[in-house]
Enzyme design. Structure first.
Site, short mmCIF file in Angstrom:
data_model
loop_
_atom_site.label_atom_id
_atom_site.label_comp_id
_atom_site.label_asym_id
_atom_site.label_seq_id
_atom_site.Cartn_x
_atom_site.Cartn_y
_atom_site.Cartn_z
N TYR A 1 -0.99 22.79 54.24
CA TYR A 1 -2.17 23.47 54.69
C TYR A 1 -2.68 22.86 56.05
CZ TYR A 1 -7.38 23.64 55.35
OH TYR A 1 -8.66 23.86 55.90
N THR B 1 -10.12 22.04 60.99
CA THR B 1 -10.40 20.92 60.02
C THR B 1 -10.07 19.56 60.22
OG1 THR B 1 -9.68 20.19 57.81
CG2 THR B 1 -8.15 21.72 58.88
N ASP B 2 -10.64 18.77 59.76
CA ASP B 2 -10.50 17.45 60.15
C ASP B 2 -9.18 16.83 59.65
OD1 ASP B 2 -11.00 17.25 57.39
OD2 ASP B 2 -12.27 15.21 57.80
N GLU B 3 -8.47 17.72 58.69
CA GLU B 3 -7.32 17.23 58.09
C GLU B 3 -5.87 17.33 59.08
OE1 GLU B 3 -6.84 18.70 54.08
OE2 GLU B 3 -8.66 19.18 54.08
N LYS C 1 -2.79 24.59 59.78
CA LYS C 1 -3.87 24.58 60.78
C LYS C 1 -3.78 24.01 62.03
CE LYS C 1 -7.68 25.86 59.71
NZ LYS C 1 -8.48 27.24 59.91
P1 NAD Z 1 -12.17 30.02 51.77
O1 NAD Z 1 -10.78 30.03 51.11
O2 NAD Z 1 -13.52 29.75 50.76
O3 NAD Z 1 -12.46 31.46 52.45
C1 NAD Z 1 -11.31 32.13 53.28
C2 NAD Z 1 -11.68 33.55 53.41
O4 NAD Z 1 -10.39 33.98 54.44
C3 NAD Z 1 -11.69 34.37 52.21
O5 NAD Z 1 -12.73 35.40 52.19
C4 NAD Z 1 -10.33 35.12 52.41
O6 NAD Z 1 -10.30 36.36 51.48
C5 NAD Z 1 -10.18 35.08 53.63
N1 NAD Z 1 -8.74 35.59 54.21
C6 NAD Z 1 -7.71 34.77 53.78
N2 NAD Z 1 -6.43 35.11 54.23
C7 NAD Z 1 -6.96 36.26 55.10
C8 NAD Z 1 -6.24 37.07 55.84
N3 NAD Z 1 -4.87 37.23 55.67
N4 NAD Z 1 -6.85 38.34 56.53
C9 NAD Z 1 -8.33 38.06 56.26
N5 NAD Z 1 -8.86 37.55 55.54
C10 NAD Z 1 -8.28 36.57 54.82
O7 NAD Z 1 -12.30 28.97 52.93
P2 NAD Z 1 -13.47 28.27 53.48
O8 NAD Z 1 -13.61 26.82 52.71
O9 NAD Z 1 -14.57 29.06 53.67
O10 NAD Z 1 -12.93 27.92 54.89
C11 NAD Z 1 -13.11 28.66 56.18
C12 NAD Z 1 -12.56 28.15 57.42
O11 NAD Z 1 -13.08 26.94 57.60
C13 NAD Z 1 -10.97 27.69 57.12
O12 NAD Z 1 -10.28 28.20 58.41
C14 NAD Z 1 -10.81 26.34 56.84
O13 NAD Z 1 -9.68 26.13 57.27
C15 NAD Z 1 -12.01 25.94 57.51
N6 NAD Z 1 -12.54 24.62 57.05
C16 NAD Z 1 -12.67 24.47 55.77
C17 NAD Z 1 -13.41 23.40 55.37
C18 NAD Z 1 -13.75 23.14 53.74
O14 NAD Z 1 -14.49 22.00 53.62
N7 NAD Z 1 -13.85 24.30 52.94
C19 NAD Z 1 -13.63 22.08 56.11
C20 NAD Z 1 -13.13 22.31 57.54
C21 NAD Z 1 -12.66 23.57 57.72
P1 TYD Z 2 -10.70 19.20 47.80
O1 TYD Z 2 -11.87 19.78 47.44
O2 TYD Z 2 -9.49 19.94 47.39
O3 TYD Z 2 -10.51 19.32 49.57
P2 TYD Z 2 -9.39 18.41 50.64
O4 TYD Z 2 -8.20 18.11 49.72
O5 TYD Z 2 -9.38 19.66 51.41
O6 TYD Z 2 -10.00 17.34 50.85
O7 TYD Z 2 -10.34 17.64 47.54
C1 TYD Z 2 -11.36 16.89 47.61
C2 TYD Z 2 -10.68 15.31 47.07
O8 TYD Z 2 -11.10 15.44 45.40
C3 TYD Z 2 -9.49 15.02 47.31
O9 TYD Z 2 -9.37 13.80 47.87
C4 TYD Z 2 -8.65 15.68 46.43
C5 TYD Z 2 -9.75 15.34 45.06
N1 TYD Z 2 -9.72 16.00 43.82
C6 TYD Z 2 -9.72 15.61 42.64
O10 TYD Z 2 -9.81 14.44 42.49
N2 TYD Z 2 -9.85 16.52 41.46
C7 TYD Z 2 -9.86 18.01 41.48
O11 TYD Z 2 -9.91 18.68 40.59
C8 TYD Z 2 -9.90 18.49 43.16
C9 TYD Z 2 -9.96 20.04 43.31
C10 TYD Z 2 -9.84 17.47 44.19
#
Ligand code: NAD
Ligand code: TYD
Length: 359
Positions: free
Chosen positions: A165, A140-142, A169
């Site tokens: 988080y 992630t960019d975070e 990561k």
């Molecule tokens: P998500 O929470 O929707 O899915 C995570 C999946 O991992 C789930 O299906 C969960 O059951 C599985 N999981 C969790 N713990 C586990 C374990 N111990 N063993 C096996 N499986 C396990 O997450 P997402 O949004 O699909 O993110 C996927 C990846 O992408 C993550 O690594 C996250 O850090 C990265 N990412 C997400 C975003 C975003 O905006 N969602 C952006 C950048 C990077």
């Molecule tokens: P989120 O979807 O949790 O992603 P991340 O924190 O990983 O960027 O949140 C996106 C942005 O929206 C973040 O600035 C927090 C804000 N947010 C709200 O204002 N209300 C909400 O209910 C949630 C879930 C997030």
């Protein structure tokens, strides 16, 4: 240095989650990919194997689901043996910042220890024959921290994670690079901005807002709503991941972004317009639901990705503009009520009640 990668028996971790399920769907529907996908997922609250029912039916020989924990060393090693894994695409993680503030331990366990277990299992399985193998880590960019009004995250930006988080990561990213430098494990890595799209668990910003609009519930905007995120459609994230897996240089990271920055409050207002038009509601009625709530502790102000490296080296680009992507997403949530209702388990309800009544 790139390698002639096999990319044939791909272990996808977290494939029942939001991004992982989309990755598997995109990959198996790509006619140029003829291999197998082994989806390893623990099915935590965020995982839903049913998200891939269509894929399981369409590709019974090439899609295998295994429920298990990436921290379970014996189980993971068994999968490498049983399926001749040559490639890992590692997405499994605890992924929600708010949950990491409430309970960081699961984040350390899965994101740090789990990534270590996978890396070490790959090293053991492939030792002496790294040719054609690849461990791709999705991050992630975070990890880069928080930006002020100007500037961007580059691949060279020093890490500065600020939530449990992002710290977990960042730790996993360092382990991945340590395995490259120390053991020559063939790795690539991507760091992506905020994703949105179908099948996102309804506790992240966009699906929370859509769901609450449909139910006429308050739209909880944290703090002053001026935090900025860079949004990317999930399928565009995955085409970038696949491009890096095919052609990215070993030992390198590639930033992926939408080049699409939005203040949260502006995004929520736009989403009100899209939901009103797609669901036949009054825009003003939806906007009246906007409620400013207590801010998230340590809330990162702004994320913005520079993804020139990916574009220039691998020719990737975003395919969808934001309004089109939001429309597609809202339509999906309207058309898939059964999926939403199904995941709103007791555990989910408990989280929503706790998270939003305490603010
Ligand atoms: P998500 O929470 O929707 O899915 C995570 C999946 O991992 C789930 O299906 C969960 O059951 C599985 N999981 C969790 N713990 C586990 C374990 N111990 N063993 C096996 N499986 C396990 O997450 P997402 O949004 O699909 O993110 C996927 C990846 O992408 C993550 O690594 C996250 O850090 C990265 N990412 C997400 C975003 C975003 O905006 N969602 C952006 C950048 C990077
Ligand atoms: P989120 O979807 O949790 O992603 P991340 O924190 O990983 O960027 O949140 C996106 C942005 O929206 C973040 O600035 C927090 C804000 N947010 C709200 O204002 N209300 C909400 O209910 C949630 C879930 C997030």
């Amino acid at each position: 240095m790139t390698s002639s990668r096999t990319l044939k028996n791909i272990l996808v971790t977290g494939g029942a989650g939001f991004i992982g399920s989309n990755f598997i769907r995109v990959l198996l529907n790509n006619p140029e990919f003829t291999g197998r996908v082994i989806n390893l997922d623990k099915l935590t609250y965020a995982g839903n194997a049913a998200s891939l029912d269509d894929v399981a039916a369409a590709f019974p020989e090439r899609y295998i689901f295994k429920q298990g924990d990436i921290c379970d060393r014996a189980f993971v090693e068994g999968l490498f043996d049983e399926y001749g894994i040559d490639t890992v695409c590692h997405l499994a993680a605890e992924s929600h910042v708010d949950r990491s503030i409430e309970g960081p331990e699961a984040f350390i366990r899965t994101n740090v220890n789990g990534t270590f277990t996978l890396l070490d299992a790959a090293r053991k399985a492939w030792i002496g024959d790294f040719e054609g193998k690849l461990f791709h880590h999705v991050s992630t960019d975070e990890v880069y921290g928080s930006l002020g009004d100007t500037g961007y995250f580059y691949e060279t930006t020093p890490y500065d994670p600020r939530s449990p988080y992002s710290a977990s990561k960042a730790s996993s990213d360092h382990l991945v690079m340590a395995y490259f430098h120390t053991y020559c494990l063939p790795v690539t890595m991507t760091n992506c901005s905020n994703n949105y799209g179908p099948y996102q668990f309804p506790e992240k910003l966009i699906p929370v807002m859509i769901e609450n609009m449909l139910k006429g519930k308050p739209l909880p905007v944290y703090g002053d709503g001026k935090n900025i995120r860079d949004w990317l459609f999930v399928e565009d994230h995955n085409t970038a991941v696949w491009a890096v897996m095919q052609g990215g240089k070993l030992g390198e990271t590639y930033n992926i972004g939408g080049e699409n920055e939005w203040e949260n409050i502006r995004l929520v207002n736009t989403l009100c317009e899209v939901v009103a038009s797609e669901a036949g509601k009054e825009v003003q009625d939806l906007k009246d639901l906007i409620t400013f709530v207590k801010d998230r502790p340590g809330h990162d102000q702004r994320y913005a990705i520079n993804c020139d490296k990916l574009k220039n080296e691998l020719g990737w680009t975003q395919s969808l503009d934001f309004e089109e992507g939001l429309k597609k997403t809202v339509r999906w949530y309207l058309d898939n009520r059964a999926w939403i209702e199904n995941i709103k388990s007791g555990e989910y309800r408990k989280w929503m009640e706790k998270n939003y009544t305490e603010r």
